[in-house]
Design a protein around this motif. Structure first.
Motif, PDB file in Angstrom:
ATOM      1  N   LEU A 210       1.061  -1.315  -0.003  1.00 41.00           N
ATOM      2  CA  LEU A 210       0.146  -0.032  -0.002  1.00 41.00           C
ATOM      3  C   LEU A 210       0.853   1.067  -0.092  1.00 41.00           C
ATOM      4  CD1 LEU A 210      -2.856  -1.076   2.547  1.00 41.00           C
ATOM      5  CD2 LEU A 210      -3.097  -0.581   0.166  1.00 41.00           C
ATOM      6  N   VAL A 211       1.886   1.244   0.937  1.00 41.41           N
ATOM      7  CA  VAL A 211       3.014   2.401   1.075  1.00 41.41           C
ATOM      8  C   VAL A 211       3.673   2.686  -0.325  1.00 41.41           C
ATOM      9  CG1 VAL A 211       4.785   3.178   2.239  1.00 41.41           C
ATOM     10  CG2 VAL A 211       2.989   2.316   3.299  1.00 41.41           C
ATOM     11  N   PHE A 212       3.930   1.518  -0.821  1.00 42.24           N
ATOM     12  CA  PHE A 212       4.781   1.487  -2.010  1.00 42.24           C
ATOM     13  C   PHE A 212       4.035   2.271  -3.040  1.00 42.24           C
ATOM     14  CE2 PHE A 212       5.957  -0.461  -6.305  1.00 42.24           C
ATOM     15  CZ  PHE A 212       7.152  -0.274  -6.161  1.00 42.24           C
ATOM     16  N   ARG A 213       2.856   1.766  -3.303  1.00 44.50           N
ATOM     17  CA  ARG A 213       1.996   2.340  -4.410  1.00 44.50           C
ATOM     18  C   ARG A 213       1.719   4.051  -4.353  1.00 44.50           C
ATOM     19  NH1 ARG A 213      -2.798  -0.999  -6.918  1.00 44.50           N
ATOM     20  NH2 ARG A 213      -1.243  -2.613  -7.825  1.00 44.50           N
ATOM     21  N   VAL A 214       1.794   4.334  -2.866  1.00 48.42           N
ATOM     22  CA  VAL A 214       1.503   5.784  -2.664  1.00 48.42           C
ATOM     23  C   VAL A 214       2.824   6.601  -3.340  1.00 48.42           C
ATOM     24  CG1 VAL A 214       1.400   7.582  -0.983  1.00 48.42           C
ATOM     25  CG2 VAL A 214      -0.112   5.627  -0.830  1.00 48.42           C
ATOM     26  N   LEU A 215       3.952   6.046  -2.853  1.00 50.56           N
ATOM     27  CA  LEU A 215       5.178   6.436  -3.366  1.00 50.56           C
ATOM     28  C   LEU A 215       5.303   6.548  -4.954  1.00 50.56           C
ATOM     29  CD1 LEU A 215       7.327   5.454  -0.185  1.00 50.56           C
ATOM     30  CD2 LEU A 215       6.298   7.743  -0.656  1.00 50.56           C
ATOM     31  N   MET A 216       4.858   5.490  -5.471  1.00 47.83           N
ATOM     32  CA  MET A 216       5.134   5.382  -6.704  1.00 47.83           C
ATOM     33  C   MET A 216       4.338   6.286  -7.506  1.00 47.83           C
ATOM     34  SD  MET A 216       7.473   3.256  -7.907  1.00 47.83           S
ATOM     35  CE  MET A 216       7.446   3.455  -9.493  1.00 47.83           C
ATOM     36  N   ARG A 217       2.919   6.453  -7.137  1.00 45.96           N
ATOM     37  CA  ARG A 217       2.117   7.646  -7.652  1.00 45.96           C
ATOM     38  C   ARG A 217       2.788   8.774  -7.725  1.00 45.96           C
ATOM     39  NH1 ARG A 217      -2.176   3.741  -6.202  1.00 45.96           N
ATOM     40  NH2 ARG A 217      -2.186   4.757  -4.015  1.00 45.96           N
ATOM     41  N   ARG A 218       3.556   9.201  -6.400  1.00 43.06           N
ATOM     42  CA  ARG A 218       4.183  10.639  -6.207  1.00 43.06           C
ATOM     43  C   ARG A 218       5.213  10.636  -7.027  1.00 43.06           C
ATOM     44  NH1 ARG A 218       7.937  11.361  -0.999  1.00 43.06           N
ATOM     45  NH2 ARG A 218       8.916   9.957  -2.079  1.00 43.06           N
TER      46      ARG A 218
ATOM     47  N   PRO B 125      -5.376   8.682  -4.958  1.00 45.13           N
ATOM     48  CA  PRO B 125      -6.651   8.456  -4.257  1.00 45.13           C
ATOM     49  C   PRO B 125      -6.631   8.653  -2.985  1.00 45.13           C
ATOM     50  CG  PRO B 125      -6.003   6.661  -5.893  1.00 45.13           C
ATOM     51  CD  PRO B 125      -4.666   7.511  -5.884  1.00 45.13           C
ATOM     52  N   TRP B 126      -5.790   8.237  -2.323  1.00 48.07           N
ATOM     53  CA  TRP B 126      -5.914   8.411  -0.640  1.00 48.07           C
ATOM     54  C   TRP B 126      -5.705  10.210  -0.469  1.00 48.07           C
ATOM     55  CZ3 TRP B 126      -7.163   4.500   2.016  1.00 48.07           C
ATOM     56  CH2 TRP B 126      -6.896   3.327   1.512  1.00 48.07           C
ATOM     57  N   ALA B 127      -5.142  10.895  -1.246  1.00 54.88           N
ATOM     58  CA  ALA B 127      -4.766  12.400  -0.760  1.00 54.88           C
ATOM     59  C   ALA B 127      -6.117  12.997  -1.196  1.00 54.88           C
ATOM     60  CB  ALA B 127      -3.929  12.761  -1.493  1.00 54.88           C
ATOM     61  N   VAL B 128      -6.861  12.557  -2.156  1.00 58.71           N
ATOM     62  CA  VAL B 128      -8.053  13.116  -2.704  1.00 58.71           C
ATOM     63  C   VAL B 128      -9.308  12.922  -1.830  1.00 58.71           C
ATOM     64  CG1 VAL B 128      -9.672  13.023  -4.528  1.00 58.71           C
ATOM     65  CG2 VAL B 128      -7.346  13.032  -5.102  1.00 58.71           C
ATOM     66  N   ILE B 129      -9.316  11.971  -1.012  1.00 55.53           N
ATOM     67  CA  ILE B 129     -10.249  11.755   0.018  1.00 55.53           C
ATOM     68  C   ILE B 129     -10.923  12.867   0.925  1.00 55.53           C
ATOM     69  CG2 ILE B 129     -10.940  10.366   2.114  1.00 55.53           C
ATOM     70  CD1 ILE B 129      -9.539   7.986   0.897  1.00 55.53           C
ATOM     71  N   PRO B 130     -10.084  13.666   1.640  1.00 52.98           N
ATOM     72  CA  PRO B 130     -10.852  14.714   2.362  1.00 52.98           C
ATOM     73  C   PRO B 130     -11.387  15.860   1.057  1.00 52.98           C
ATOM     74  CG  PRO B 130      -8.464  14.319   3.000  1.00 52.98           C
ATOM     75  CD  PRO B 130      -8.527  13.341   1.882  1.00 52.98           C
ATOM     76  N   PHE B 131     -10.644  16.024   0.072  1.00 50.75           N
ATOM     77  CA  PHE B 131     -11.392  17.034  -0.725  1.00 50.75           C
ATOM     78  C   PHE B 131     -12.780  16.285  -1.191  1.00 50.75           C
ATOM     79  CE2 PHE B 131      -7.001  18.617  -1.211  1.00 50.75           C
ATOM     80  CZ  PHE B 131      -7.002  19.887  -0.991  1.00 50.75           C
ATOM     81  N   ALA B 132     -12.603  15.160  -1.536  1.00 55.52           N
ATOM     82  CA  ALA B 132     -13.900  14.527  -1.975  1.00 55.52           C
ATOM     83  C   ALA B 132     -15.192  14.639  -1.148  1.00 55.52           C
ATOM     84  CB  ALA B 132     -13.503  13.055  -2.442  1.00 55.52           C
ATOM     85  N   VAL B 133     -14.795  14.755   0.203  1.00 54.23           N
ATOM     86  CA  VAL B 133     -15.767  14.610   1.228  1.00 54.23           C
ATOM     87  C   VAL B 133     -16.130  16.133   1.418  1.00 54.23           C
ATOM     88  CG1 VAL B 133     -16.429  13.829   3.441  1.00 54.23           C
ATOM     89  CG2 VAL B 133     -15.533  12.203   1.909  1.00 54.23           C
TER      90      VAL B 133
ATOM     91  N   THR C 266      -4.924   7.280   4.216  1.00 55.52           N
ATOM     92  CA  THR C 266      -5.263   8.656   4.087  1.00 55.52           C
ATOM     93  C   THR C 266      -4.465   9.586   4.491  1.00 55.52           C
ATOM     94  OG1 THR C 266      -7.531   7.867   4.035  1.00 55.52           O
ATOM     95  CG2 THR C 266      -7.281  10.138   4.304  1.00 55.52           C
ATOM     96  N   GLY C 267      -3.939   9.498   5.648  1.00 57.09           N
ATOM     97  CA  GLY C 267      -2.931  10.471   6.271  1.00 57.09           C
ATOM     98  C   GLY C 267      -1.767  10.311   5.574  1.00 57.09           C
ATOM     99  N   PHE C 268      -1.287   9.076   5.318  1.00 55.41           N
ATOM    100  CA  PHE C 268       0.068   9.300   4.432  1.00 55.41           C
ATOM    101  C   PHE C 268      -0.035   9.685   3.216  1.00 55.41           C
ATOM    102  CE2 PHE C 268       2.984   6.389   1.986  1.00 55.41           C
ATOM    103  CZ  PHE C 268       4.366   7.247   2.648  1.00 55.41           C
ATOM    104  N   GLY C 269      -1.017   9.491   2.444  1.00 55.03           N
ATOM    105  CA  GLY C 269      -1.304   9.915   1.077  1.00 55.03           C
ATOM    106  C   GLY C 269      -1.472  11.248   0.895  1.00 55.03           C
ATOM    107  N   GLU C 270      -2.234  12.023   1.991  1.00 56.89           N
ATOM    108  CA  GLU C 270      -2.203  13.336   2.057  1.00 56.89           C
ATOM    109  C   GLU C 270      -1.100  14.039   2.318  1.00 56.89           C
ATOM    110  OE1 GLU C 270      -3.971  17.166   1.952  1.00 56.89           O
ATOM    111  OE2 GLU C 270      -4.770  15.357   1.076  1.00 56.89           O
ATOM    112  N   THR C 271      -0.322  13.595   3.368  1.00 51.72           N
ATOM    113  CA  THR C 271       0.949  14.175   4.017  1.00 51.72           C
ATOM    114  C   THR C 271       2.168  14.192   2.844  1.00 51.72           C
ATOM    115  OG1 THR C 271       1.676  12.327   5.200  1.00 51.72           O
ATOM    116  CG2 THR C 271       0.392  14.100   6.353  1.00 51.72           C
ATOM    117  N   VAL C 272       1.976  13.091   2.087  1.00 53.74           N
ATOM    118  CA  VAL C 272       3.134  12.864   1.281  1.00 53.74           C
ATOM    119  C   VAL C 272       2.906  13.856  -0.022  1.00 53.74           C
ATOM    120  CG1 VAL C 272       3.759  11.439  -0.940  1.00 53.74           C
ATOM    121  CG2 VAL C 272       3.765  10.564   1.537  1.00 53.74           C
TER     122      VAL C 272
END
Length: 183
Positions: A76-84, A91-99, A142-148
């Motif tokens: 899960l963490v690897f995928r976040v970093l690869m997208r960065r 997707p994880w970073a968009v959750i707060p905005f999406a809501v 969600t926290g990780f995706g957003e802070t990254v």
């Protein structure tokens, strides 16, 4: 069937909504970023609200994870970093905005929460009534995706070291789920 323009609009919209939120982004902003006209954006998506719905956080990417449960936190963490690294939508970073920035925040909260909880619960085998472990994993990711993306808290870290470090934190919850359900 999508076209290069359709894909460019979705990519631009996902990136801009993720960076600035729904209200701060205009159709013209999206069109300019995608290199198309605002009229084409409206022709393809009808409204800003429908375009926003098309780029909502997508939990379906979680179903593509084909790793043993013991390696899921790192994956899960690897995928976040690869997208960065690739500069693609997180997707994880968009959750707060999406809501919070949605045209209908309560409906968005229910929809996103249920989709992500169901996907993670399925991945980790969380059958607890309140999906306690899945909830924690969703919160951590969600926290990780957003802070990254937003804060750049881990910018100086070595890629593999960060995968190991934060992946272990996420994995601890996954392992706790397995242990609790095996009692």
């Amino acid at each position: 069937m999508s076209s290069p323009s359709h894909d460019a609009i979705l990519s631009a919209a996902g990136r801009l909504f993720g960076q600035r939120g729904y209200r701060a982004v205009t159709v013209r902003d999206i069109a300019a970023d995608a290199g198309v006209s605002a009229a084409l954006v409206m022709k393809l998506f009808v409204s800003k609200e429908k375009l926003y719905a098309a780029v909502r956080p997508d939990e379906s990417q979680l179903a593509e994870l084909e790793v043993p449960t013991s390696e899921l936190g790192r994956a899960l963490v690897f995928r976040v970093l690869m997208r960065r690294e690739r500069g693609t939508q997180e997707p994880w970073a968009v959750i707060p905005f999406a809501v919070l920035d949605s045209p209908d925040p309560e409906a968005a909260r229910t929809d996103v929460r249920e989709r992500y909880l169901a996907a993670i619960a399925s991945l980790i085998g969380d059958t607890t009534p309140e999906r306690r472990f899945a909830s924690t994993v969703v919160a951590l990711m969600t926290g990780f995706g957003e802070t990254v993306r937003t804060l750049g808290l881990f910018d100086g870290w070595d890629f593999d070291e960060l995968v190991g470090h934060y992946g272990a934190i996420v994995q601890a919850q996954i392992d706790a789920c397995t242990a609790a359900l095996n009692q």
